[in-house]
Every structure is written in structure tokens, then in C-alpha cells.
Design an enzyme around this catalytic site. Sequence first.
Site, PDB file in Angstrom:
ATOM      1  N   THR A 171     -27.014 -32.922 -18.002  1.00  0.00           N
ATOM      2  CA  THR A 171     -27.012 -32.902 -16.769  1.00  0.00           C
ATOM      3  C   THR A 171     -27.503 -31.515 -16.139  1.00  0.00           C
ATOM      4  O   THR A 171     -26.871 -30.553 -16.219  1.00  0.00           O
ATOM      5  CB  THR A 171     -25.847 -33.173 -15.906  1.00  0.00           C
ATOM      6  OG1 THR A 171     -25.374 -34.334 -16.306  1.00  0.00           O
ATOM      7  CG2 THR A 171     -25.959 -32.909 -14.319  1.00  0.00           C
ATOM      8  N   LYS A 216     -29.004 -38.297 -10.701  1.00  0.00           N
ATOM      9  CA  LYS A 216     -27.693 -37.477 -11.268  1.00  0.00           C
ATOM     10  C   LYS A 216     -27.181 -36.719  -9.991  1.00  0.00           C
ATOM     11  O   LYS A 216     -25.903 -36.897  -9.967  1.00  0.00           O
ATOM     12  CB  LYS A 216     -27.646 -36.944 -12.461  1.00  0.00           C
ATOM     13  CG  LYS A 216     -26.438 -36.696 -13.116  1.00  0.00           C
ATOM     14  CD  LYS A 216     -25.412 -37.781 -13.333  1.00  0.00           C
ATOM     15  CE  LYS A 216     -24.092 -37.069 -13.656  1.00  0.00           C
ATOM     16  NZ  LYS A 216     -23.811 -36.474 -15.141  1.00  0.00           N
TER      17      LYS A 216
END
Length: 296
Positions: free
Chosen positions: A101, A176
Site C-alpha cells: 500500500t 486502496k
Amino acid sequence: MQEQISTVAFIGLGVMGYPMAGHLAQAGLAVRVYNRTAARAESWAAEYGGSHHATPAEAARGADLVLVCVGNDDDVRQVTLGEQGALSGMTAGSLLVDHTTASADLAEQLDATCRERSIGFVDAPVSGGQQGAVNGVLTIMCGGEQADFDRAEPVLDHYARAVSLMGPAGSGQLTKMVNQICIAGLVQGLAEGLHFAEQAGLDQQRVVDVISKGAAGSWQMENRHKTMIADEYEHGFAVNWMRKDLGICLEQARRLQARLPVTALVDQFYGDVQVMGGGRWDTSSLLRRLRTRGDD
């Protein structure tokens, strides 16, 4: 028709990467691994039968596909673009997939660098936490070219229940961010609800049993309410990592002129949890903050 991927490298064997790489080995792929703490890579290789290597470049050498799952932007740069980074060991026609991420900017930078070397790239952050990685049921949101996604998808399917291409490079990371924004509000709402129930003298478990069957139900409620009620947080997705993710969200929001007032507030609350010594506690520890801070 493109050749089937048979040899992969996996860079980063943390709580997510370790089981993810394990699923690939169990699926019959030849897996070459690298981890900053070499002992963990050695343990993985002993458990799953793959090979461990001293640098990302060595692990990537000869791999059709290189997967990265590390901590943050700087870590990704180090293991991909560094002197001994994976790209220095990759050849034209291979494929790089980043599960970290990270920022959309970094995804776009990696995509451009890979293109210069005729290497495919997909940014592919995951959702589902350690439990999802262990059970092979992660949700993966991807950014990149359709052809690169099509090559990667059969491999990613070994540890995912859903793999989706969201758009060009960076789109996986942006998606995300949406995921983390939504989770932040949900966890705070659940914490406040349980805190309210407790203060009102209600049986919290019975409350959840009722409201979880209606519109208030969520993954967070189903999977975290028991440990929250028990005030147990030594598990799950750490507050430190959530703050890293929310920082990325808030920075991107400033650029997009998107307003995230609740996200910014919950980020501050997680800052309070860190001050309480809870940087490694699960994100559901927002309830402990409420129990501790009676003035909120």
C-alpha cells in the site's frame, strides 16, 4: 498467446507476504524469495521448499514475475530501484507487481521506469489483512495495462478471492485509499456504538447480535466486536500502518481537493492511540481510546 508464468520472485515476507508466497509455492510455482531479515527468508524456504536469496536482484534473476510486499514508498524504492533492487535483476518481458500500500505517484514512477526497460508493471495493493493472506482470500485492486494484468491475474488468484483491474497505473493505489477511508469511518462508528452501549448498561454482545443482522452490519462488526468488547488488541492490522495509509489518503485528497473531514479526525484519534502506546495494536483499539478518554 502469452507464456504461462512458472517462476516467481517474492520480495518481502512480513505477516502478509510470508503466507502469500507460501500459496504460490503450494500451487507448484518455483518461488525465489528475499526478505530484509534473512532468517525469515531461510525459514520460509525451509517450510515451503523455495529458494532464498541475499538481495532483491538475485531473487528476481530468472523470474517471469516479481512480486513486492513491503512497508512503504521508501521500502518499495529500495527493493526495486536500489543498486541491488529487483529491477536490476529483471529482464525485458518480465513483470513487476507491487502489493505494497503505497502512493499513486510511486506506482506511476515505477510504471514509467518499467516501460523504459520493456518490463510490465501492475500496482496491486491488497485488502483482507493477515487472516485473508493466510486463508488465500484477499481482495486485490490493480492498476496497469490490460495485457500485464491478464498475465498477473492467474498468479494472484492463488491467494485472492477477487482481483480487479481498476484502470491505468496508480488506479489500484487510489482504490486502496478509498478502502482505507471507508474502514476508518466504520471502525470509529463501531467503537462509538460499543462505547455507548457499555455506558448505557446494555449487554454489548446482545446488542451486536441484533444490529449486525440489519443495516449496521459490517465486516468490522462481524470480525472485531468480540475482541473489542474484551479489550483485546494484540492482533490484526496495526495502528502504525493505518496511520501510514491514512497519511497517503489525506495527501492525495489535498491534491484532488477532495474533502475528508471524518478521515482526518479518525487519523488524529489514531495518533492518540499511538501516544497511549498502541502503535502495534489493531485498528479496532479506537474503543480503548474512548474508554480511556472520558471527555470525548
